[in-house]
Write a protein that holds these residues in place. Structure first.
Motif, PDB file in Angstrom:
ATOM      1  N   SER A 112     140.770  16.412  29.603  1.00 43.87           N
ATOM      2  CA  SER A 112     140.190  17.597  30.236  1.00 43.87           C
ATOM      3  C   SER A 112     139.750  17.338  31.672  1.00 43.87           C
ATOM      4  O   SER A 112     139.499  18.270  32.436  1.00 43.87           O
ATOM      5  CB  SER A 112     138.989  18.090  29.419  1.00 43.87           C
ATOM      6  OG  SER A 112     138.004  17.062  29.312  1.00 43.87           O
ATOM      7  N   ASP A 136     139.594  21.049  16.453  1.00 45.57           N
ATOM      8  CA  ASP A 136     140.792  21.880  16.583  1.00 45.57           C
ATOM      9  C   ASP A 136     141.057  22.768  15.370  1.00 45.57           C
ATOM     10  O   ASP A 136     141.777  23.750  15.473  1.00 45.57           O
ATOM     11  CB  ASP A 136     142.016  20.986  16.801  1.00 45.57           C
ATOM     12  CG  ASP A 136     141.937  20.277  18.127  1.00 45.57           C
ATOM     13  OD1 ASP A 136     141.672  20.946  19.134  1.00 45.57           O
ATOM     14  OD2 ASP A 136     142.121  19.054  18.150  1.00 45.57           O
ATOM     15  N   VAL A 174     143.774  30.850  16.296  1.00 44.56           N
ATOM     16  CA  VAL A 174     144.701  31.403  17.279  1.00 44.56           C
ATOM     17  C   VAL A 174     146.075  30.770  17.086  1.00 44.56           C
ATOM     18  O   VAL A 174     146.190  29.621  16.659  1.00 44.56           O
ATOM     19  CB  VAL A 174     144.202  31.146  18.712  1.00 44.56           C
ATOM     20  CG1 VAL A 174     142.892  31.864  18.950  1.00 44.56           C
ATOM     21  CG2 VAL A 174     144.038  29.654  18.970  1.00 44.56           C
ATOM     22  N   ALA A 192     149.497  28.780  17.751  1.00 44.76           N
ATOM     23  CA  ALA A 192     149.750  27.582  18.548  1.00 44.76           C
ATOM     24  C   ALA A 192     151.231  27.390  18.844  1.00 44.76           C
ATOM     25  O   ALA A 192     151.600  27.054  19.964  1.00 44.76           O
ATOM     26  CB  ALA A 192     149.193  26.350  17.841  1.00 44.76           C
ATOM     27  N   PRO A 229     150.474  29.142  25.343  1.00 41.82           N
ATOM     28  CA  PRO A 229     149.602  28.625  26.410  1.00 41.82           C
ATOM     29  C   PRO A 229     148.287  28.046  25.915  1.00 41.82           C
ATOM     30  O   PRO A 229     147.730  27.156  26.554  1.00 41.82           O
ATOM     31  CB  PRO A 229     149.370  29.871  27.293  1.00 41.82           C
ATOM     32  CG  PRO A 229     150.571  30.728  27.053  1.00 41.82           C
ATOM     33  CD  PRO A 229     150.940  30.519  25.606  1.00 41.82           C
ATOM     34  N   ASP A 230     147.762  28.558  24.780  1.00 41.92           N
ATOM     35  CA  ASP A 230     146.479  28.055  24.283  1.00 41.92           C
ATOM     36  C   ASP A 230     146.606  26.711  23.586  1.00 41.92           C
ATOM     37  O   ASP A 230     145.582  26.076  23.283  1.00 41.92           O
ATOM     38  CB  ASP A 230     145.854  29.067  23.310  1.00 41.92           C
ATOM     39  CG  ASP A 230     145.352  30.305  24.029  1.00 41.92           C
ATOM     40  OD1 ASP A 230     145.058  30.198  25.236  1.00 41.92           O
ATOM     41  OD2 ASP A 230     145.264  31.370  23.401  1.00 41.92           O
ATOM     42  N   PHE A 231     147.828  26.259  23.285  1.00 47.35           N
ATOM     43  CA  PHE A 231     148.002  24.960  22.640  1.00 47.35           C
ATOM     44  C   PHE A 231     148.260  23.925  23.730  1.00 47.35           C
ATOM     45  O   PHE A 231     149.348  23.819  24.267  1.00 47.35           O
ATOM     46  CB  PHE A 231     149.158  24.994  21.642  1.00 47.35           C
ATOM     47  CG  PHE A 231     149.369  23.678  20.944  1.00 47.35           C
ATOM     48  CD1 PHE A 231     148.386  23.153  20.114  1.00 47.35           C
ATOM     49  CD2 PHE A 231     150.533  22.951  21.124  1.00 47.35           C
ATOM     50  CE1 PHE A 231     148.571  21.940  19.483  1.00 47.35           C
ATOM     51  CE2 PHE A 231     150.724  21.738  20.495  1.00 47.35           C
ATOM     52  CZ  PHE A 231     149.737  21.232  19.664  1.00 47.35           C
ATOM     53  N   ASP A 232     147.242  23.165  24.045  1.00 43.88           N
ATOM     54  CA  ASP A 232     147.266  22.251  25.189  1.00 43.88           C
ATOM     55  C   ASP A 232     147.143  20.822  24.668  1.00 43.88           C
ATOM     56  O   ASP A 232     146.060  20.346  24.367  1.00 43.88           O
ATOM     57  CB  ASP A 232     146.115  22.592  26.135  1.00 43.88           C
ATOM     58  CG  ASP A 232     146.215  21.836  27.450  1.00 43.88           C
ATOM     59  OD1 ASP A 232     147.261  21.242  27.707  1.00 43.88           O
ATOM     60  OD2 ASP A 232     145.232  21.845  28.212  1.00 43.88           O
ATOM     61  N   ALA A 269     151.385  23.142  26.818  1.00 50.57           N
ATOM     62  CA  ALA A 269     151.077  24.548  27.068  1.00 50.57           C
ATOM     63  C   ALA A 269     152.271  25.277  27.671  1.00 50.57           C
ATOM     64  O   ALA A 269     152.767  24.904  28.734  1.00 50.57           O
ATOM     65  CB  ALA A 269     149.861  24.665  27.981  1.00 50.57           C
ATOM     66  N   ASP A 270     152.748  26.305  26.963  1.00 57.06           N
ATOM     67  CA  ASP A 270     153.838  27.169  27.420  1.00 57.06           C
ATOM     68  C   ASP A 270     155.147  26.402  27.631  1.00 57.06           C
ATOM     69  O   ASP A 270     155.960  26.753  28.491  1.00 57.06           O
ATOM     70  CB  ASP A 270     153.438  27.884  28.715  1.00 57.06           C
ATOM     71  CG  ASP A 270     154.125  29.253  28.823  1.00 57.06           C
ATOM     72  OD1 ASP A 270     154.542  29.792  27.784  1.00 57.06           O
ATOM     73  OD2 ASP A 270     154.255  29.749  29.952  1.00 57.06           O
ATOM     74  N   SER A 281     149.437  28.204  13.429  1.00 54.45           N
ATOM     75  CA  SER A 281     148.183  28.532  14.099  1.00 54.45           C
ATOM     76  C   SER A 281     147.212  27.365  13.948  1.00 54.45           C
ATOM     77  O   SER A 281     147.482  26.375  13.254  1.00 54.45           O
ATOM     78  CB  SER A 281     147.567  29.799  13.507  1.00 54.45           C
ATOM     79  OG  SER A 281     147.145  29.572  12.177  1.00 54.45           O
ATOM     80  N   ARG A 282     146.062  27.502  14.587  1.00 56.43           N
ATOM     81  CA  ARG A 282     145.067  26.444  14.537  1.00 56.43           C
ATOM     82  C   ARG A 282     144.616  26.161  13.100  1.00 56.43           C
ATOM     83  O   ARG A 282     144.330  25.018  12.748  1.00 56.43           O
ATOM     84  CB  ARG A 282     143.855  26.825  15.392  1.00 56.43           C
ATOM     85  CG  ARG A 282     142.748  25.795  15.381  1.00 56.43           C
ATOM     86  CD  ARG A 282     141.598  26.185  16.279  1.00 56.43           C
ATOM     87  NE  ARG A 282     142.004  26.213  17.683  1.00 56.43           N
ATOM     88  CZ  ARG A 282     141.150  26.435  18.679  1.00 56.43           C
ATOM     89  NH1 ARG A 282     139.887  26.663  18.413  1.00 56.43           N
ATOM     90  NH2 ARG A 282     141.580  26.452  19.928  1.00 56.43           N
TER      91      ARG A 282
END
Length: 809
Positions: free
Chosen positions: A171, A278, A285, A287, A353-356, A394-395, A544-545
């Motif tokens: 991060s 996670d 959400v 993934a 995009p939210d799966f980083d 992501a993406d 998903s998560r």
């Protein structure tokens, strides 16, 4: 008067140093889920160091005494914080309180080595090591910035504190923290320069009002410029990278962005990410979006955890060279024979995009992967990880071909021998693992006669009902126990008491128990099962998560790594995979065991003797390292090395500062002469050479001449390594002698050029004749710092010495 004027300047520097240090330490917040546990105490510690330093320096104490005072105050505070109950009056150290503090720090170090960042808030043992290291670093920064008045040098430990989280946490560090740190550090630089400017020139009896006006003018000169330069530089450092994105993946990190990227290797860091963060926290959400011809897609693996420390499972440290860059075809996983039953499956995957994540989710095993960018695979696990800093899933879209491996019971029963290095690596059990784990595993699988049967018995013990007589009550899946991890205390409660947990406890328990049976095992982390998108029967799915999951993998020669599922079907939504009833022994596995079976070996597919299992005396191949790169223990190690190196260099640095200040303060010829003689005296003392304070200057110089040495010059190769004479050094000493004598006894003293160079020439000439150990001690442990001359300049009796002949030969 001088004490009253100096205290505000010292106090300002001390407070700014403490503030800058603490703001830099706030970048460590990502190492823990609850950073307030160490950041709040560190704020108190930095304040204590600043106030103590300012007060002691106002009393004109030597910098070494100031540091000692700060360490004493800091030690009393830490003793009170860690072991108040065992301390005298809650503060004063006792033998019991010191032992308690050492125990606290030992437990904190173990926690730092065992948990991925961020360390869960359920691990209260972690903060003390950061509090202690932070306090030591605060003393170091205060010494360099305020004691030595070398603010640029103080930037080195600050940079180390800032670099550790930047390099280890995915991060990173927020830009606004960098901006705050930069502003306070620039203010620290400005305060130092304002103090230097205020001391220019001499106070020739000026009244107090004029002196105060001079200080005010100095401040008006420095601070506006500092504000303009500092704010401009900070703004550019924050804003420019936004418009120049190629800097992040360019020359500095050695890795390009895309197939043409360079770089020799990428170091794997810990991907465990903690399922509580996670899977258990936050909304459910999406993934991954997947399109596949597999009618029953399931496990999508992210990474493998192949090392157990006694506290947690984690990936061993592995370097992935550029030769392992993903470029279409991937090698067949180790141990998997081509004739094993398997069906090729095609996948098209898009990470939302939210799966980083730096780790790429893939079905196992994957034979072909097409993806843009520099992604590399580890051949021992077939994990795929990004080699470009800042490049994540992501993406990202990619296509792949995977094998749906369906080994039969016969495949497992007839599996080939396990390679010895693989066997030793994946059956390694940490010394902290208690013997009851192995005993429980033996009892549970006693009815099995080979490792295949024992693996299935172990899986079924977790998933199938059994009687109270057979190792207690049944296992239940529940998130109510989600605060537990995979440390020995948590697993003991899970296996012997509650029998309730979620996937982490089930997977890590089975893998650990399998290792004690001599079956190579590891833990995989990824997604469990997707939901269908669109009409029933569609080939589009979404993970998903909430699908995050962990499961064990066990190795069988010829088949490779086989997925087992000890988590009850209430979580996974299906019965545990394969092997029943073919691999179950004829004996009822729910009956209480009556005998102890032997343990399978790497070279025998049925049984082997327990003596073949690895022991503490038998070194285990661990695959290149024991720790992942993104752990707080690395911060601890870096800071410990930094503190140790700084403390080791402290005497040398102090001696250098004394020398520099001595020459800088010598503005007149008389002062230069005395500085030269004092520096010569201190250099002899540092080299453990005798220096008789009762001798006259000429007597002392005569005693020095026989110590001079030089290296052979051109045409003197036949001589020894050093020659017991040095005309240049004798001439330099002669100049020093006459300069000192004239400064003490003559009416006028002529200026002498390069007197400092003459002193250095004499010292270097003497050093040539000394042992290397003596020279090292003189450099790193200069005793002149404590053995100061107790007398002033020794005045020769009479002026006849001025007419004596020169000492030069």
């Amino acid at each position: 008067m001088r004490a009253r004027l100096r205290l505000p300047s010292t106090t300002l520097l001390s407070l700014l140093a403490a503030l800058t240090t603490w703001l830099t330490m706030t970048t460590w917040a990502g190492f823990s889920e609850r950073p307030s546990d160490f950041l709040q105490p560190l704020a108190i510690g930095c304040a204590l160091v600043a106030v103590t330093g300012a007060l002691l320096r106002s009393a004109r104490l030597h910098p070494a005494l100031v540091v000692m005072g700060q360490l004493v105050v800091l030690g009393l505070w830490l003793n009170h914080r860690f072991a108040a109950d065992a301390a005298l009056a809650g503060w004063l150290p006792t033998a019991d309180s010191i032992r308690a503090c050492l125990d606290v720090l030992s437990a904190s170090t173990d926690a730092a080595q065992s948990y991925a960042a961020p360390v869960p808030d359920s691990v209260p043992e972690f903060p003390p090591i950061l509090i202690t290291l932070g306090g030591g670093l605060a003393v170091l920064v205060d010494l360099l910035a305020c004691g030595a008045r070398r603010v640029p040098l103080a930037g080195l430990p600050l940079l180390a504190m800032y670099t550790a989280p930047v390099s280890m946490l995915e991060s990173g560090v927020p830009w606004w923290k960098f901006a705050l740190i930069a502003v306070t550090f620039l203010a620290l630089l400005a305060a130092e320069e304002a103090g230097r400017l205020a001391h220019w020139g001499r106070d020739l009896g000026l009244v107090e009002a004029r002196h105060q006006r001079w200080r005010a003018a100095s401040n008006r000169t420095v601070w506006p410029s500092a504000r303009k330069i500092g704010l401009t530089a900070t703004a550019m450092a924050v804003v420019v990278p936004v418009f120049v994105p190629t800097i992040a993946g360019g020359v500095l990190d050695g890795m390009g962005n895309g197939p043409g990227g360079g770089g020799d290797g990428v170091r794997i860091t810990n991907p465990m990410l903690n399922l509580k963060r996670d899977f258990l926290q936050g909304p459910d959400v999406p993934a991954l979006q997947v399109t596949t011809d597999d009618p029953n897609p399931g496990y999508m693996r992210i990474a493998v955890l192949d090392e157990y420390t006694g506290f947690a499972w984690r990936p061993s440290e592995r370097d992935i060279p550029i030769e392992h860059r993903v470029d279409g075809e991937l090698p067949l996983p180790e141990g998997l024979d081509p004739d094993v039953t398997a069906t090729p499956r095609q996948y098209s995957v898009r990470a939302l995009p939210d799966f980083d994540s730096r780790w790429l989710p893939l079905p196992y095993p994957t034979l072909r992967l097409d993806i843009d960018g520099d992604w590399r695979y580890d051949p021992s696990t077939m994990d795929v990880v990004s080699a470009v800093d800042g490049k994540t899933t992501a993406d990202v879209t990619y296509t792949l071909e995977a094998l749906d491996v369906q080994p039969t019971a016969e495949d497992l029963l007839t599996s080939s021998a396990v390679p010895n290095d693989l066997f030793r690596r994946y059956t390694q059990v940490d010394a902290d693992v208690e013997s009851w784990v192995a005993e429980l595993a033996e009892q549970v699988t006693a009815a099995g006669t080979n490792k295949a049967e024992r693996a299935v018995l172990l899986q079924n013990w977790f998933t199938q009902p059994h009687t109270e007589a057979f190792q207690g009550k049944n296992f239940d899946y529940s998130l109510a126990n989600s605060g537990a991890g995979s440390g020995m205390e948590d697993l003991e409660d899970f296996l012997q008491n509650s029998r309730t947990g979620y996937c982490e406890q089930f997977a890590t328990s089975m893998a650990l128990m399998a290792r004690t049976l001599g079956i190579p095992a590891r833990v995989a982390v990824g997604f469990l099962r997707p939901d269908t998108v669109g009409i029933p029967g569609s080939d589009s799915y979404e993970y998903s998560r909430a699908d995050m999951h962990a499961w064990p993998e066990l190795y069988f020669g010829g088949v490779g790594w086989v997925r087992f599922e000890p988590t009850p079907s209430s979580r996974q939504g299906a019965e545990p995979p394969l092997f029943s009833p073919e691999l179950l022994p004829e004996d009822d596995p729910t009956a209480a065991p009556t005998s102890t079976a032997t343990t399978p070996s790497p070279t025998d597919t049925s049984t082997f003797q327990p003596t073949d299992r690895p022991t503490e005396e038998d070194p285990v191949v661990s695959g290149g390292g024991s720790d992942g790169g993104g752990r707080p223990w690395l911060l601890v190690t870096v800071l410990l090395l930094l503190v140790a190196g700084t403390l080791a260099a402290l005497p040398r640095t102090a001696r250098s500062l004394v020398r520099s200040r001595r020459w800088a303060a010598a503005s007149t010829a008389i002062e230069q002469a005395e500085a030269a003689w004092t520096e010569l005296r201190d250099s002899f003392v540092d080299h453990r050479l005798a220096w008789n304070e009762q001798d006259t200057v000429r007597q002392r110089a005569a005693a020095i001449v026989p110590l001079f040495r030089r290296r052979p010059g051109p045409g003197e190769e036949h001589l020894a390594r050093v020659v017991t004479s040095s005309p240049e050094a004798e001439a330099a000493l002669d100049r020093i002698l006459h300069f000192v004598e004239r400064s003490r006894y003559a009416r006028t003293v002529p200026e002498v050029d390069d007197i400092r160079r003459d002193v250095e020439l004499c010292v270097d000439s003497v050093r040539l004749g000394l042992d290397p150990d003596v020279r090292r001690k003189a450099t790193w442990l200069p005793v002149s710092l404590v053995k100061r001359s107790r007398r002033g300049p020794v005045h020769d009796s009479g002026l006849a010495a001025l007419s004596e002949p020169s000492l030069s030969r």
